[in-house]
Design a protein around this motif. Structure first.
Motif, PDB file in Angstrom:
ATOM      1  N   GLY A 231      -0.331  10.753   0.510  1.00  0.00           N
ATOM      2  CA  GLY A 231      -1.533  11.384  -0.024  1.00  0.00           C
ATOM      3  C   GLY A 231      -2.620  10.443  -0.485  1.00  0.00           C
ATOM      4  O   GLY A 231      -3.602  10.880  -1.101  1.00  0.00           O
ATOM      5  N   ALA A 232      -2.509   9.151  -0.188  1.00  0.00           N
ATOM      6  CA  ALA A 232      -3.540   8.198  -0.596  1.00  0.00           C
ATOM      7  C   ALA A 232      -4.718   8.226   0.370  1.00  0.00           C
ATOM      8  O   ALA A 232      -4.575   8.594   1.538  1.00  0.00           O
ATOM      9  N   GLU A 233      -5.873   7.814  -0.128  1.00  0.00           N
ATOM     10  CA  GLU A 233      -7.017   7.592   0.752  1.00  0.00           C
ATOM     11  C   GLU A 233      -6.829   6.231   1.407  1.00  0.00           C
ATOM     12  O   GLU A 233      -6.644   5.217   0.728  1.00  0.00           O
ATOM     13  N   LEU A 234      -6.868   6.184   2.731  1.00  0.00           N
ATOM     14  CA  LEU A 234      -6.596   4.962   3.481  1.00  0.00           C
ATOM     15  C   LEU A 234      -7.878   4.442   4.109  1.00  0.00           C
ATOM     16  O   LEU A 234      -8.598   5.179   4.782  1.00  0.00           O
TER      17      LEU A 234
ATOM     18  N   ALA B 281      -4.931   7.387  -5.468  1.00  0.00           N
ATOM     19  CA  ALA B 281      -4.760   6.034  -4.930  1.00  0.00           C
ATOM     20  C   ALA B 281      -5.648   5.837  -3.710  1.00  0.00           C
ATOM     21  O   ALA B 281      -5.751   6.727  -2.850  1.00  0.00           O
ATOM     22  N   THR B 282      -6.290   4.673  -3.653  1.00  0.00           N
ATOM     23  CA  THR B 282      -7.056   4.257  -2.480  1.00  0.00           C
ATOM     24  C   THR B 282      -6.466   2.936  -1.993  1.00  0.00           C
ATOM     25  O   THR B 282      -6.333   1.990  -2.761  1.00  0.00           O
ATOM     26  N   ILE B 283      -6.104   2.886  -0.713  1.00  0.00           N
ATOM     27  CA  ILE B 283      -5.418   1.728  -0.159  1.00  0.00           C
ATOM     28  C   ILE B 283      -6.246   1.131   0.981  1.00  0.00           C
ATOM     29  O   ILE B 283      -6.633   1.837   1.915  1.00  0.00           O
ATOM     30  N   PHE B 284      -6.502  -0.165   0.886  1.00  0.00           N
ATOM     31  CA  PHE B 284      -7.216  -0.906   1.927  1.00  0.00           C
ATOM     32  C   PHE B 284      -6.209  -1.735   2.723  1.00  0.00           C
ATOM     33  O   PHE B 284      -5.392  -2.458   2.144  1.00  0.00           O
ATOM     34  N   VAL B 285      -6.269  -1.624   4.048  1.00  0.00           N
ATOM     35  CA  VAL B 285      -5.372  -2.399   4.900  1.00  0.00           C
ATOM     36  C   VAL B 285      -6.180  -3.045   6.026  1.00  0.00           C
ATOM     37  O   VAL B 285      -7.199  -2.500   6.460  1.00  0.00           O
ATOM     38  N   PRO B 286      -5.745  -4.197   6.519  1.00  0.00           N
ATOM     39  CA  PRO B 286      -6.427  -4.824   7.655  1.00  0.00           C
ATOM     40  C   PRO B 286      -6.039  -4.161   8.971  1.00  0.00           C
ATOM     41  O   PRO B 286      -5.066  -3.394   9.044  1.00  0.00           O
ATOM     42  N   GLU B 287      -6.787  -4.492  10.008  1.00  0.00           N
ATOM     43  CA  GLU B 287      -6.546  -3.883  11.316  1.00  0.00           C
ATOM     44  C   GLU B 287      -5.193  -4.267  11.901  1.00  0.00           C
ATOM     45  O   GLU B 287      -4.664  -3.569  12.771  1.00  0.00           O
TER      46      GLU B 287
ATOM     47  N   GLY C  81       0.814  -1.210   0.000  1.00  0.00           N
ATOM     48  CA  GLY C  81       0.000   0.000   0.000  1.00  0.00           C
ATOM     49  C   GLY C  81       0.843   1.254   0.000  1.00  0.00           C
ATOM     50  O   GLY C  81       0.560   2.217  -0.725  1.00  0.00           O
ATOM     51  N   ALA C  82       1.898   1.263   0.816  1.00  0.00           N
ATOM     52  CA  ALA C  82       2.791   2.425   0.847  1.00  0.00           C
ATOM     53  C   ALA C  82       3.476   2.610  -0.501  1.00  0.00           C
ATOM     54  O   ALA C  82       3.617   3.735  -0.989  1.00  0.00           O
ATOM     55  N   ALA C  83       3.873   1.503  -1.112  1.00  0.00           N
ATOM     56  CA  ALA C  83       4.557   1.588  -2.403  1.00  0.00           C
ATOM     57  C   ALA C  83       3.630   2.092  -3.498  1.00  0.00           C
ATOM     58  O   ALA C  83       4.018   2.943  -4.311  1.00  0.00           O
ATOM     59  N   VAL C  84       2.410   1.583  -3.539  1.00  0.00           N
ATOM     60  CA  VAL C  84       1.445   2.041  -4.541  1.00  0.00           C
ATOM     61  C   VAL C  84       1.111   3.512  -4.311  1.00  0.00           C
ATOM     62  O   VAL C  84       1.018   4.302  -5.261  1.00  0.00           O
ATOM     63  N   ALA C  85       0.933   3.891  -3.052  1.00  0.00           N
ATOM     64  CA  ALA C  85       0.642   5.289  -2.736  1.00  0.00           C
ATOM     65  C   ALA C  85       1.797   6.194  -3.185  1.00  0.00           C
ATOM     66  O   ALA C  85       1.582   7.267  -3.755  1.00  0.00           O
ATOM     67  N   TYR C  86       3.022   5.753  -2.931  1.00  0.00           N
ATOM     68  CA  TYR C  86       4.199   6.537  -3.328  1.00  0.00           C
ATOM     69  C   TYR C  86       4.294   6.653  -4.844  1.00  0.00           C
ATOM     70  O   TYR C  86       4.506   7.746  -5.387  1.00  0.00           O
ATOM     71  N   ALA C  87       4.127   5.520  -5.538  1.00  0.00           N
ATOM     72  CA  ALA C  87       4.220   5.537  -7.005  1.00  0.00           C
ATOM     73  C   ALA C  87       3.120   6.405  -7.612  1.00  0.00           C
ATOM     74  O   ALA C  87       3.358   7.156  -8.559  1.00  0.00           O
ATOM     75  N   ALA C  88       1.910   6.296  -7.064  1.00  0.00           N
ATOM     76  CA  ALA C  88       0.803   7.105  -7.561  1.00  0.00           C
ATOM     77  C   ALA C  88       1.079   8.590  -7.346  1.00  0.00           C
ATOM     78  O   ALA C  88       0.807   9.422  -8.224  1.00  0.00           O
ATOM     79  N   MET C  89       1.621   8.923  -6.198  1.00  0.00           N
ATOM     80  CA  MET C  89       1.964  10.321  -5.920  1.00  0.00           C
ATOM     81  C   MET C  89       3.000  10.832  -6.922  1.00  0.00           C
ATOM     82  O   MET C  89       2.847  11.924  -7.489  1.00  0.00           O
ATOM     83  N   ARG C  90       4.043  10.039  -7.169  1.00  0.00           N
ATOM     84  CA  ARG C  90       5.101  10.455  -8.095  1.00  0.00           C
ATOM     85  C   ARG C  90       4.595  10.620  -9.527  1.00  0.00           C
ATOM     86  O   ARG C  90       5.061  11.498 -10.263  1.00  0.00           O
ATOM     87  N   LEU C  91       3.634   9.769  -9.911  1.00  0.00           N
ATOM     88  CA  LEU C  91       3.164   9.779 -11.298  1.00  0.00           C
ATOM     89  C   LEU C  91       1.849  10.530 -11.485  1.00  0.00           C
ATOM     90  O   LEU C  91       1.311  10.579 -12.585  1.00  0.00           O
TER      91      LEU C  91
ATOM     92  N   LYS D  25       3.303   1.868   9.150  1.00  0.00           N
ATOM     93  CA  LYS D  25       2.965   1.680   7.734  1.00  0.00           C
ATOM     94  C   LYS D  25       1.768   2.544   7.346  1.00  0.00           C
ATOM     95  O   LYS D  25       1.719   3.086   6.230  1.00  0.00           O
ATOM     96  N   LEU D  26       0.819   2.684   8.256  1.00  0.00           N
ATOM     97  CA  LEU D  26      -0.349   3.517   7.963  1.00  0.00           C
ATOM     98  C   LEU D  26       0.065   4.976   7.776  1.00  0.00           C
ATOM     99  O   LEU D  26      -0.453   5.668   6.887  1.00  0.00           O
ATOM    100  N   GLU D  27       0.993   5.440   8.594  1.00  0.00           N
ATOM    101  CA  GLU D  27       1.452   6.821   8.473  1.00  0.00           C
ATOM    102  C   GLU D  27       2.165   7.060   7.145  1.00  0.00           C
ATOM    103  O   GLU D  27       2.042   8.127   6.549  1.00  0.00           O
ATOM    104  N   ARG D  28       2.912   6.073   6.685  1.00  0.00           N
ATOM    105  CA  ARG D  28       3.555   6.204   5.376  1.00  0.00           C
ATOM    106  C   ARG D  28       2.513   6.370   4.273  1.00  0.00           C
ATOM    107  O   ARG D  28       2.643   7.209   3.397  1.00  0.00           O
ATOM    108  N   ILE D  29       1.488   5.522   4.297  1.00  0.00           N
ATOM    109  CA  ILE D  29       0.452   5.574   3.257  1.00  0.00           C
ATOM    110  C   ILE D  29      -0.236   6.940   3.263  1.00  0.00           C
ATOM    111  O   ILE D  29      -0.405   7.573   2.219  1.00  0.00           O
TER     112      ILE D  29
END
Length: 313
Positions: free
Chosen positions: A118-121, A98-104, A84-94, A110-114
């Motif tokens: 700038g992704a929706e978490l 980005a919308t990222i779903f993570v489990p509890e 999720g952090a990687a996709v959020a980072y790549a989406a920001m750069r390009l 990791k949540l702070e990185r996402i």
């Protein structure tokens, strides 16, 4: 070509220069296991934990965004945190949404990185499988591009560029120890080396996804427990990586939570490397003695992720 997928050395080599402007060539550190209380042995640590977004996942994320058509709705991904952090980072750069779903179970670091990228978490569900189902539902409704953490050709090809980089850094390498969750990392790396070096999988005892798959001869459900559950505990390995692993991964070694914790502590205490549990799992196999190199064997360990809270070190 394996199992109908185009996860080949040629495709990996063609992809590497395309993602090179967006990813770091991470360093290699030579250590002596005598400094860790083990018999003297020179070992190379490939520090992919220093990659953008804190893990190797940036390679697969950029490959997906550069190889596939990204719609106006942007991208969506499910993750234990690193993907999720990687996709959020790549989406920001390009410049994509980005919308990222993570489990509890995902750790706050990791949540702070996402969020920071700038992704929706969206946090919900006990395990990765529930986050994945929620992300797939949103992709169907919105038309956003789904980027799978490991069972996607582009993801495997992107992770394979790390194999290319390791070979350039360490010519003459005999053995590489690689941590396994869903198998995208080891699948891509094994596709690159294609049997030319020994690839050893390392998994937590509480999440033996590839171990169980090897026993069954196919991907099957495995437990999803343990200290590294956020990064190394999907229900099963990916269908796309499994034939690659059957062909080119020698075996899977299981390590305990205590051994992973000891490896994390040792990496920090002796060489000041911060690693998350999943990132330290491969080193745990060497430190614990569960993998014992032969005389003269040249061994490298992939330290693949650093998204941990620095305060605990």
């Amino acid at each position: 070509m394996l199992n109908g997928n185009s996860i080949t050395r040629e495709r990996i080599a063609a992809m590497e220069p395309r993602i090179r402007p967006f990813v770091r060539h991470t360093p290699v550190l030579r250590i002596d296991m005598a400094d860790f209380g083990r018999p003297p042995l020179g070992v190379d640590l490939k520090l992919e934990c220093l990659q953008h977004s804190g893990s190797f996942k940036a390679r697969g994320a950029f490959t997906n965004l550069l190889e596939r058509l990204v719609p106006k709705a942007g991208v969506v991904a499910a993750s234990g945190g690193n993907h999720g952090a990687a996709v959020a980072y790549a989406a920001m750069r390009l410049g994509h949404k980005a919308t990222i779903f993570v489990p509890e179970v995902s750790p706050p670091a990791k949540l702070e990185r996402i969020r920071g990228y700038g992704a929706e978490l969206v946090v919900g569900g006990a395990r990765y499988a529930e986050a994945l189902a929620a992300s797939e539902s949103l992709a169907q409704k919105s038309g956003a591009l789904q980027i799978h953490a490991f069972n996607q050709e582009e993801t495997l090809v992107g992770q394979g560029t790390l194999g290319l980089e390791i070979e350039a850094d360490l010519p003459g390498l005999d053995t590489l120890l690689v941590a396994v969750g869903g198998g995208g990392l080891i699948g891509g790396i094994a596709a690159w080396f294609a049997g030319r070096i020994r690839i050893i999988a390392v998994e937590p005892e509480g999440a033996p996804t590839l171990h169980r798959a090897f026993e069954a001869g196919r991907p099957v459900d495995a437990p999803t427990e343990g200290i590294a559950a956020d990064s190394l505990a999907p229900k099963r390995v990916g269908e796309m990586m499994f034939p690659i692993a059957e062909a080119f991964v020698e075996r899977s070694i299981l390590v305990s939570d205590d051994e992973i914790i000891a490896a994390q502590a040792a990496l920090w205490d002796r060489v000041r490397i911060i690693s998350e549990p999943g990132g330290a799992a491969a080193f745990a196999a060497l430190l614990s003695g569960r993998y014992a190199p032969a005389a003269g064997e040249r061994v490298a360990v992939l330290v693949c992720g650093a998204n941990a809270n620095p305060a605990r070190f």
